[in-house]
Design an enzyme around this catalytic site. Structure first.
Site, PDB file in Angstrom:
ATOM      1  NE  ARG A 150      52.018  47.078  31.311  1.00 64.11           N
ATOM      2  CZ  ARG A 150      51.447  45.897  31.177  1.00 64.11           C
ATOM      3  NH1 ARG A 150      51.970  45.013  30.387  1.00 64.11           N
ATOM      4  NH2 ARG A 150      50.347  45.594  31.831  1.00 64.11           N
ATOM      5  N   GLY A 204      35.606  42.828  40.205  1.00 69.69           N
ATOM      6  CA  GLY A 204      35.122  44.089  39.639  1.00 69.69           C
ATOM      7  C   GLY A 204      35.816  45.283  40.263  1.00 69.69           C
ATOM      8  CE  LYS A 256      40.353  35.552  43.874  1.00 67.46           C
ATOM      9  NZ  LYS A 256      39.190  35.539  42.966  1.00 67.46           N
ATOM     10  N   GLY A 297      32.967  41.022  30.386  1.00 67.81           N
ATOM     11  CA  GLY A 297      34.207  41.525  31.009  1.00 67.81           C
ATOM     12  C   GLY A 297      34.596  40.760  32.260  1.00 67.81           C
ATOM     13  CD  GLU A 349      39.401  41.574  53.857  1.00 66.82           C
ATOM     14  OE1 GLU A 349      39.618  41.663  55.072  1.00 66.82           O
ATOM     15  OE2 GLU A 349      39.067  40.500  53.300  1.00 66.82           O
TER      16      GLU A 349
HETATM   17  N1  HSE Z   1      39.039  36.810  38.046  1.00 62.56           N
HETATM   18  C1  HSE Z   1      38.582  36.827  39.402  1.00 62.56           C
HETATM   19  C2  HSE Z   1      37.186  36.247  39.492  1.00 62.56           C
HETATM   20  C3  HSE Z   1      38.508  38.188  39.996  1.00 62.56           C
HETATM   21  O1  HSE Z   1      36.557  35.982  38.471  1.00 62.56           O
HETATM   22  O2  HSE Z   1      36.721  36.052  40.604  1.00 62.56           O
HETATM   23  C4  HSE Z   1      39.741  38.620  40.640  1.00 62.56           C
HETATM   24  O3  HSE Z   1      40.243  37.666  41.522  1.00 62.56           O
END
Ligand code: HSE
Length: 431
Positions: free
Chosen positions: A49, A306, A208, A190, A132
């Site tokens: 962006r 991460g 997920k 973070g 994946e």
């Molecule tokens: N925010 C997600 C987690 C990471 O804390 O597992 C990316 O899916």
């Protein structure tokens, strides 16, 4: 595999925490990746962006603000999508496929909404579509389900698939922290976003879970099919009481086959015994249990979030699609032939822990037990802690349906003897 001497050109859409690691590793490990792919992998364009942001280690001339230029560039063979979100990612991926490009993505939200459409689009365009990194970051779990275990019959997939909430629950368990202070700590590190809703309200885990369930049960499952409950209502008292009883609280995703050709997919806080293997999954780690008819139980464990862990999964996919392209082949496509029904959450049978504040007077236990009996919910254990004129009752039940449990709780709340029901949390396993 002999090196083809060819070059495959890679375009990337997005360059945030994950994308910048993918770009860095593509450049740093170029020789190894080329030797393993059978073709030189050349990163030629990255759309972002804002071009003015400094991204050390990535050549400035690669950046463009025009993502369409990447998916329409006839010289680009492979596209990595790491921008996230639904649009414009969906449209860009479809265009890339139509233009004959293989696509690698980490976009769980998009797959959980339009996975089926994307699989069919990649079939129609005869291109690879690998993802994946979309579930459990670095952990290889989707390809094991789609390939290694495809000859077996999956009965259940259960796991911790959100690192942020696992970090928060670990801190609450280990330090007695409140939800708010553990969340602040996760944000400081973070893990959690400034707006943590997707993680703490389990939207991320539900997306997920939908992807895992679709692969495990060969059925189209979207995020709307997943029962979802986040962790924002879990208190330090819930965690302390669980601990005293030998449990810990985890945000579990469960996808399971029922006896009637249906499946249930759910994500919710769950009490698990402290001796359960998933209880040892601490901080931002993820783990997924898979139970199959022939293979039995398998467990996959690792970093679920991460930059570098997720980049590892993306680069694994990139090498796989590059190999396929050089060989003129395609990876396996998803199958949704089973068309299993998604059972409503009301019919799901689990065990529960119900905490309630009651008056400490004769007959209280009997009045509470009557409500459970009237709703056909069998009690496993009852524990009472005195609190002056009142008491806290914690009832653990045997398996019961969600709907019987909901009726039980409604009726408990109407009893004169019950001051209020403090929490209702599902339970897996026994201590
Ligand atoms: N925010 C997600 C987690 C990471 O804390 O597992 C990316 O899916």
């Amino acid at each position: 595999m002999a090196h083809s001497g060819k070059t495959l050109r890679v375009g990337m859409i997005g360059c945030g925490v994950v994308g910048s690691e993918v770009a860095r590793l593509l450049v740093a490990n170029a020789d190894d990746l080329s030797a393993r792919s059978g073709a030189k992998l050349e990163l030629v364009k990255i759309s972002v962006r804002d071009i003015s942001i400094s991204r050390p280690g990535i050549p400035k001339e690669l950046f463009t603000t025009d993502s369409k230029a990447i998916v329409n560039d006839p010289n680009i063979d492979l596209v990595i999508e790491v921008m996230g979100g639904i649009e414009p990612a969906y449209e860009l991926i479809l265009t890339a496929m139509k233009n004959g490009k293989a696509v690698v993505t980490a976009n769980k939200a998009l797959l959980a909404k339009f996975g089926s459409e994307l699989f069919h689009a990649s079939d129609e365009a005869d291109v690879d579509f690998y993802y994946e990194a979309a579930v459990a970051g670095a952990i290889p779990i989707l390809r094991p389900l789609a390939e290694s275990l495809v000859g077996d019959h999956v009965e259940r997939v259960m796991g911790i698939i959100n690192g942020t909430t696992n970090y928060i629950l670990t801190k609450m368990d280990e330090t007695g922290a409140s939800f708010d202070s553990a969340l602040k700590e996760a944000q400081g590190l973070g893990y959690a976003e400034a707006d943590p809703t997707a993680d703490i309200e389990a939207f991320d885990a539900a997306a997920k879970a939908a992807i895992l369930a679709g692969l495990a049960f060969h059925t189209v499952v979207t995020d709307a099919d997943v029962y979802r409950e986040g962790i924002s209502k879990i208190t330090s008292d819930d965690v302390a009481v669980a601990k005293e009883m030998g449990f810990t609280i985890k945000l579990l995703a469960v996808a399971e086959a029922n006896d009637d050709e249906s499946i249930t997919v759910r994500v919710h806080p769950t009490l698990i015994p402290r001796t359960h293997p998933l209880a040892a999954v601490r901080e931002a780690f993820n783990a997924v249990f898979v139970k199959c008819e022939s293979a039995g139980e398998l467990m996959f464990y690792g970093r679920g979030a991460g930059g570098t862990p997720t980049a590892s999964a993306i680069l694994g996919d990139l090498v796989a699609v590059a190999r396929n392209r050089i060989e003129g082949s395609l990876g396996p496509t998803e199958t949704d032939y089973a068309h299993l029904k998604i059972a409503p959450i009301g019919s799901t049978r689990t065990r529960y822990s119900i905490r309630m504040d009651v008056k400490d007077i004769p007959g209280v236990l009997a009045s509470v037990a009557n409500v459970f009996a009237a709703n056909d919910v069998s009690i496993l254990t009852v524990r009472q802690d005195g609190r002056g004129a009142d008491a806290e009752l914690i009832v653990l039940t045997h398996l019961a349906t969600e709907s019987s449990l909901a009726d039980t709780v409604k009726q408990l709340q109407k009893l004169d003897t019950v001051k209020h029901v403090t929490s209702v949390i599902r339970v897996e396993g026994t201590v």
